[in-house]
Scaffold this motif. Structure first.
Motif, PDB file in Angstrom:
ATOM      1  N   MET A  38       0.525  -5.338  16.878  1.00 53.12           N
ATOM      2  CA  MET A  38      -0.830  -5.880  16.707  1.00 53.12           C
ATOM      3  C   MET A  38      -1.428  -5.409  15.388  1.00 53.12           C
ATOM      4  SD  MET A  38      -2.282  -5.474  20.585  1.00 53.12           S
ATOM      5  CE  MET A  38      -3.936  -6.074  20.202  1.00 53.12           C
ATOM      6  N   LEU A  39      -1.176  -4.157  15.034  1.00 56.87           N
ATOM      7  CA  LEU A  39      -1.676  -3.660  13.743  1.00 56.87           C
ATOM      8  C   LEU A  39      -0.995  -4.385  12.592  1.00 56.87           C
ATOM      9  CD1 LEU A  39      -1.990   0.171  14.440  1.00 56.87           C
ATOM     10  CD2 LEU A  39      -3.838  -1.495  14.204  1.00 56.87           C
ATOM     11  N   LYS A  40       0.310  -4.589  12.693  1.00 55.69           N
ATOM     12  CA  LYS A  40       1.035  -5.331  11.652  1.00 55.69           C
ATOM     13  C   LYS A  40       0.478  -6.747  11.505  1.00 55.69           C
ATOM     14  CE  LYS A  40       5.505  -3.006  12.043  1.00 55.69           C
ATOM     15  NZ  LYS A  40       6.916  -3.182  12.447  1.00 55.69           N
ATOM     16  N   ALA A  41       0.110  -7.348  12.615  1.00 52.27           N
ATOM     17  CA  ALA A  41      -0.397  -8.722  12.603  1.00 52.27           C
ATOM     18  C   ALA A  41      -1.732  -8.845  11.876  1.00 52.27           C
ATOM     19  CB  ALA A  41      -0.528  -9.252  14.026  1.00 52.27           C
ATOM     20  N   LEU A  42      -2.432  -7.724  11.682  1.00 53.25           N
ATOM     21  CA  LEU A  42      -3.684  -7.758  10.918  1.00 53.25           C
ATOM     22  C   LEU A  42      -3.419  -7.981   9.433  1.00 53.25           C
ATOM     23  CD1 LEU A  42      -5.663  -4.810  12.558  1.00 53.25           C
ATOM     24  CD2 LEU A  42      -5.927  -7.264  12.971  1.00 53.25           C
ATOM     25  N   GLY A  43      -2.169  -7.815   9.018  1.00 54.02           N
ATOM     26  CA  GLY A  43      -1.791  -7.975   7.616  1.00 54.02           C
ATOM     27  C   GLY A  43      -1.426  -6.623   7.032  1.00 54.02           C
ATOM     28  N   MET A  44      -0.232  -6.520   6.532  1.00 53.02           N
ATOM     29  CA  MET A  44       0.236  -5.259   5.963  1.00 53.02           C
ATOM     30  C   MET A  44      -0.158  -5.176   4.496  1.00 53.02           C
ATOM     31  SD  MET A  44       1.708  -3.522   8.386  1.00 53.02           S
ATOM     32  CE  MET A  44       2.984  -2.434   7.756  1.00 53.02           C
ATOM     33  N   HIS A  45      -0.589  -4.002   4.102  1.00 50.87           N
ATOM     34  CA  HIS A  45      -0.995  -3.725   2.730  1.00 50.87           C
ATOM     35  C   HIS A  45      -0.259  -2.461   2.307  1.00 50.87           C
ATOM     36  CE1 HIS A  45      -3.854  -4.041  -0.634  1.00 50.87           C
ATOM     37  NE2 HIS A  45      -3.879  -2.723  -0.605  1.00 50.87           N
ATOM     38  N   THR A  46       0.261  -2.421   1.100  1.00 51.09           N
ATOM     39  CA  THR A  46       1.017  -1.252   0.640  1.00 51.09           C
ATOM     40  C   THR A  46       0.264  -0.539  -0.466  1.00 51.09           C
ATOM     41  OG1 THR A  46       3.110  -2.271   1.236  1.00 51.09           O
ATOM     42  CG2 THR A  46       3.213  -0.472  -0.359  1.00 51.09           C
ATOM     43  N   VAL A  47       0.225   0.793  -0.346  1.00 55.85           N
ATOM     44  CA  VAL A  47      -0.383   1.651  -1.350  1.00 55.85           C
ATOM     45  C   VAL A  47       0.699   2.609  -1.838  1.00 55.85           C
ATOM     46  CG1 VAL A  47      -2.067   3.486  -1.762  1.00 55.85           C
ATOM     47  CG2 VAL A  47      -2.683   1.524  -0.346  1.00 55.85           C
ATOM     48  N   ALA A  48       0.947   2.596  -3.137  1.00 51.16           N
ATOM     49  CA  ALA A  48       1.864   3.557  -3.757  1.00 51.16           C
ATOM     50  C   ALA A  48       1.007   4.672  -4.332  1.00 51.16           C
ATOM     51  CB  ALA A  48       2.686   2.883  -4.845  1.00 51.16           C
TER      52      ALA A  48
END
Length: 169
Positions: free
Chosen positions: A56-66
């Protein structure tokens, strides 16, 4: 004229689920619940709370921070939904977030942090799911390298790992 009416009705029927979503409950988690959100929210799925599993958390949209962090060596790629996307999903209406970790550590975060910065609820690091032994299941992570103003003790205390629950006040 008849064709116009049927096309109009069809478009209205397609739009109805979106219009109804504002008052609908969230779907139920199918996997292990890793986050419980309570307080001032309008979208729930278990009583007056919103429970989330990893999918469900993934379905909110994944965002990546380096970013570098004070707790890891070198730059790591952390991924998860943006905090503001979680707040939108639950229909949050408060100004403050009370974050509680599995070890009972508690931090207070202004909602404005989630709006002003790309704060993520990291569930992955370098492509691997975070475990309880490695900051998981959820790590509230600020994009430290994107803004030197975030490299303060105050922000470090807001960067909670092993997050279990969020209360919106």
């Amino acid at each position: 004229m008849r064709h116009f009416l049927s096309l109009t009705m069809f478009k209205l029927l397609l739009a109805m689920p979106t219009m109804l979503w504002a008052d609908a409950q969230l779907p139920l988690p199918e996997g292990q619940v890793i986050l419980s959100v309570t307080g001032k929210l309008s979208h729930t799925n278990v009583g007056e709370a919103a429970h989330f599993d990893a999918e469900m958390l993934k379905a909110l949209g994944m965002h990546t921070v380096a970013t570098h962090t004070p707790w890891t060596e070198g730059v790591s790629q952390f991924s998860g939904p943006l905090g503001r996307d979680l707040l939108e999903a639950v229909g949050a209406s408060g100004d403050t977030l009370i974050i509680k970790a599995l070890n009972d550590y508690v931090a207070e975060i202004p909602v404005s942090d989630f709006i002003a910065h790309d704060v993520i609820l990291a569930i992955m690091r370098n492509g691997e799911r975070l475990t309880v032994r490695d900051f998981g299941p959820i790590f509230i992570l600020y994009p430290f390298d994107e803004d030197p103003a975030l490299q303060t003790e105050k922000i470090r205390f807001r960067s909670v790992w092993q997050v279990a629950s969020i209360e919106i006040q």
